[in-house]
Write a protein that holds these residues in place. Sequence first.
Motif, mmCIF file in Angstrom:
data_model
loop_
_atom_site.group_PDB
_atom_site.id
_atom_site.type_symbol
_atom_site.label_atom_id
_atom_site.label_comp_id
_atom_site.label_asym_id
_atom_site.label_seq_id
_atom_site.Cartn_x
_atom_site.Cartn_y
_atom_site.Cartn_z
ATOM 1 N N GLY A 25 -14.733 -4.679 -4.100
ATOM 2 C CA GLY A 25 -15.380 -3.761 -5.025
ATOM 3 C C GLY A 25 -14.582 -3.399 -6.264
ATOM 4 N N GLU A 26 -14.542 -2.121 -6.543
ATOM 5 C CA GLU A 26 -13.840 -1.620 -7.731
ATOM 6 C C GLU A 26 -12.401 -2.089 -7.779
ATOM 7 O OE1 GLU A 26 -15.063 0.168 -10.278
ATOM 8 O OE2 GLU A 26 -16.976 -0.234 -9.307
ATOM 9 N N ASN A 27 -11.761 -2.031 -6.629
ATOM 10 C CA ASN A 27 -10.358 -2.427 -6.572
ATOM 11 C C ASN A 27 -10.163 -3.860 -7.021
ATOM 12 O OD1 ASN A 27 -9.685 0.109 -5.308
ATOM 13 N ND2 ASN A 27 -10.672 -0.722 -3.486
ATOM 14 N N ALA A 28 -11.039 -4.723 -6.571
ATOM 15 C CA ALA A 28 -10.943 -6.129 -6.953
ATOM 16 C C ALA A 28 -11.126 -6.248 -8.462
ATOM 17 C CB ALA A 28 -12.012 -6.940 -6.224
ATOM 18 N N ALA A 29 -12.096 -5.498 -8.966
ATOM 19 C CA ALA A 29 -12.371 -5.541 -10.398
ATOM 20 C C ALA A 29 -11.156 -5.097 -11.191
ATOM 21 C CB ALA A 29 -13.557 -4.635 -10.713
ATOM 22 N N GLU A 30 -10.523 -4.045 -10.714
ATOM 23 C CA GLU A 30 -9.353 -3.558 -11.436
ATOM 24 C C GLU A 30 -8.214 -4.553 -11.412
ATOM 25 O OE1 GLU A 30 -7.925 0.347 -10.630
ATOM 26 O OE2 GLU A 30 -6.160 0.002 -11.892
ATOM 27 N N GLN A 31 -7.999 -5.165 -10.239
ATOM 28 C CA GLN A 31 -6.916 -6.139 -10.153
ATOM 29 C C GLN A 31 -7.172 -7.280 -11.127
ATOM 30 O OE1 GLN A 31 -6.299 -8.040 -6.290
ATOM 31 N NE2 GLN A 31 -4.187 -8.467 -6.873
ATOM 32 N N GLN A 32 -8.399 -7.735 -11.139
ATOM 33 C CA GLN A 32 -8.716 -8.850 -12.015
ATOM 34 C C GLN A 32 -8.513 -8.444 -13.471
ATOM 35 O OE1 GLN A 32 -12.441 -10.744 -12.760
ATOM 36 N NE2 GLN A 32 -12.143 -12.137 -11.039
ATOM 37 N N PHE A 33 -8.944 -7.264 -13.773
ATOM 38 C CA PHE A 33 -8.798 -6.750 -15.132
ATOM 39 C C PHE A 33 -7.331 -6.717 -15.536
ATOM 40 C CE2 PHE A 33 -7.976 -3.075 -17.901
ATOM 41 C CZ PHE A 33 -8.697 -3.475 -19.013
ATOM 42 N N ARG A 34 -6.524 -6.136 -14.664
ATOM 43 C CA ARG A 34 -5.087 -6.044 -14.961
ATOM 44 C C ARG A 34 -4.468 -7.411 -15.166
ATOM 45 N NH1 ARG A 34 -1.793 -1.249 -12.683
ATOM 46 N NH2 ARG A 34 -3.310 0.434 -12.682
ATOM 47 N N GLY A 69 -3.929 -19.276 -2.375
ATOM 48 C CA GLY A 69 -4.834 -20.024 -3.235
ATOM 49 C C GLY A 69 -5.324 -19.238 -4.425
ATOM 50 N N GLY A 70 -4.788 -18.030 -4.586
ATOM 51 C CA GLY A 70 -5.188 -17.215 -5.738
ATOM 52 C C GLY A 70 -6.404 -16.345 -5.540
ATOM 53 N N ALA A 71 -6.803 -16.178 -4.304
ATOM 54 C CA ALA A 71 -7.989 -15.349 -4.028
ATOM 55 C C ALA A 71 -7.691 -13.865 -4.141
ATOM 56 C CB ALA A 71 -8.503 -15.663 -2.629
ATOM 57 N N ILE A 72 -8.609 -13.140 -4.736
ATOM 58 C CA ILE A 72 -8.468 -11.687 -4.839
ATOM 59 C C ILE A 72 -8.963 -11.150 -3.516
ATOM 60 C CG2 ILE A 72 -9.279 -9.606 -5.993
ATOM 61 C CD1 ILE A 72 -7.577 -11.328 -7.770
ATOM 62 N N LYS A 73 -8.117 -10.495 -2.786
ATOM 63 C CA LYS A 73 -8.506 -10.001 -1.480
ATOM 64 C C LYS A 73 -8.994 -8.558 -1.438
ATOM 65 C CE LYS A 73 -7.887 -12.637 1.606
ATOM 66 N NZ LYS A 73 -8.800 -13.717 2.068
ATOM 67 N N LEU A 74 -8.868 -7.891 -2.536
ATOM 68 C CA LEU A 74 -9.346 -6.507 -2.574
ATOM 69 C C LEU A 74 -10.856 -6.595 -2.708
ATOM 70 C CD1 LEU A 74 -6.699 -4.865 -4.882
ATOM 71 C CD2 LEU A 74 -7.230 -4.242 -2.538
ATOM 72 N N ARG A 91 0.809 -1.220 0.000
ATOM 73 C CA ARG A 91 0.000 0.000 0.000
ATOM 74 C C ARG A 91 0.835 1.261 0.000
ATOM 75 N NH1 ARG A 91 -4.980 1.200 3.314
ATOM 76 N NH2 ARG A 91 -4.723 2.853 1.789
ATOM 77 N N GLN A 92 1.926 1.265 0.720
ATOM 78 C CA GLN A 92 2.705 2.493 0.777
ATOM 79 C C GLN A 92 3.736 2.697 -0.317
ATOM 80 O OE1 GLN A 92 4.659 2.895 4.536
ATOM 81 N NE2 GLN A 92 5.684 0.919 4.426
ATOM 82 N N VAL A 93 4.338 1.614 -0.799
ATOM 83 C CA VAL A 93 5.333 1.777 -1.853
ATOM 84 C C VAL A 93 4.652 1.883 -3.208
ATOM 85 C CG1 VAL A 93 7.331 0.769 -2.975
ATOM 86 C CG2 VAL A 93 6.965 0.433 -0.524
ATOM 87 N N TRP A 109 1.436 -4.258 -7.872
ATOM 88 C CA TRP A 109 0.534 -4.702 -6.794
ATOM 89 C C TRP A 109 -0.515 -5.722 -7.229
ATOM 90 C CZ3 TRP A 109 -4.553 -3.794 -7.786
ATOM 91 C CH2 TRP A 109 -4.842 -2.838 -8.767
ATOM 92 N N HIS A 110 -0.960 -5.596 -8.480
ATOM 93 C CA HIS A 110 -2.002 -6.522 -8.932
ATOM 94 C C HIS A 110 -1.523 -7.955 -9.019
ATOM 95 C CE1 HIS A 110 0.254 -5.108 -12.378
ATOM 96 N NE2 HIS A 110 -0.127 -6.173 -13.044
ATOM 97 N N ARG A 111 -0.190 -8.174 -9.014
ATOM 98 C CA ARG A 111 0.316 -9.540 -9.139
ATOM 99 C C ARG A 111 0.414 -10.238 -7.789
ATOM 100 N NH1 ARG A 111 2.906 -7.565 -14.383
ATOM 101 N NH2 ARG A 111 4.946 -6.973 -13.586
ATOM 102 N N VAL A 112 -0.043 -9.579 -6.758
ATOM 103 C CA VAL A 112 -0.021 -10.200 -5.430
ATOM 104 C C VAL A 112 -1.457 -10.482 -4.996
ATOM 105 C CG1 VAL A 112 0.797 -10.006 -3.082
ATOM 106 C CG2 VAL A 112 2.024 -8.843 -4.920
#
Length: 130
Positions: free
Chosen positions: A89-98, A82-87, A68-70, A75-78
């Motif tokens: 709402g929107e953030n989760a959507a963006e990570q998945q998109f990326r 088990g591969g769960a998206i932990k973010l 979060r700070q650096v 970040w989306h690659r973390v």
Amino acid sequence: MKRQSQSELGKFRSEKSKSGRSTPDNNNQARVVRCIRSLPAGTVSSYGAIARAAGWPGAARQVVRILRQVRGLPWHRVVGAGGAIKLTGENAAEQQFRLRMEGVTFRGARVDMKVHEFQFSKLKRARSKN
DNA sequence: AGGGTGACGATCA
DNA sequence: ATGATCGCCACCC
């Protein structure tokens, strides 16, 4: 069973931190950052795995803090274990998109770790004599 | 000092 | 799969 591993790690860590804790967590932070930056596009790793790869087992939550700070980290690659998206709402959507943009595939809501989990060199364990 | 907080992780019901 | 617990870690009041 593996519950115990957590407490054992705890002991190990606390003892070790008492003796060899010259640098608070700056070194750890630096190593974590290196691990995250070393993730190739199209691959992912988990908070916990990053922590372990950085030689800081049990510090998954710290990995999050660093994430979060650096700024400028992939970040989306973390993801979660088990591969769960932990973010959320929107953030989760963006990570998945990326991730999808990088060719990462999913199995339901989770990243197909079988295919995309990055394997950090485990030489530390493998090289018992080298 | 003491208690609350997270993009966590493992287990169990 | 979901939610509750418990363990862990550094921060922040």
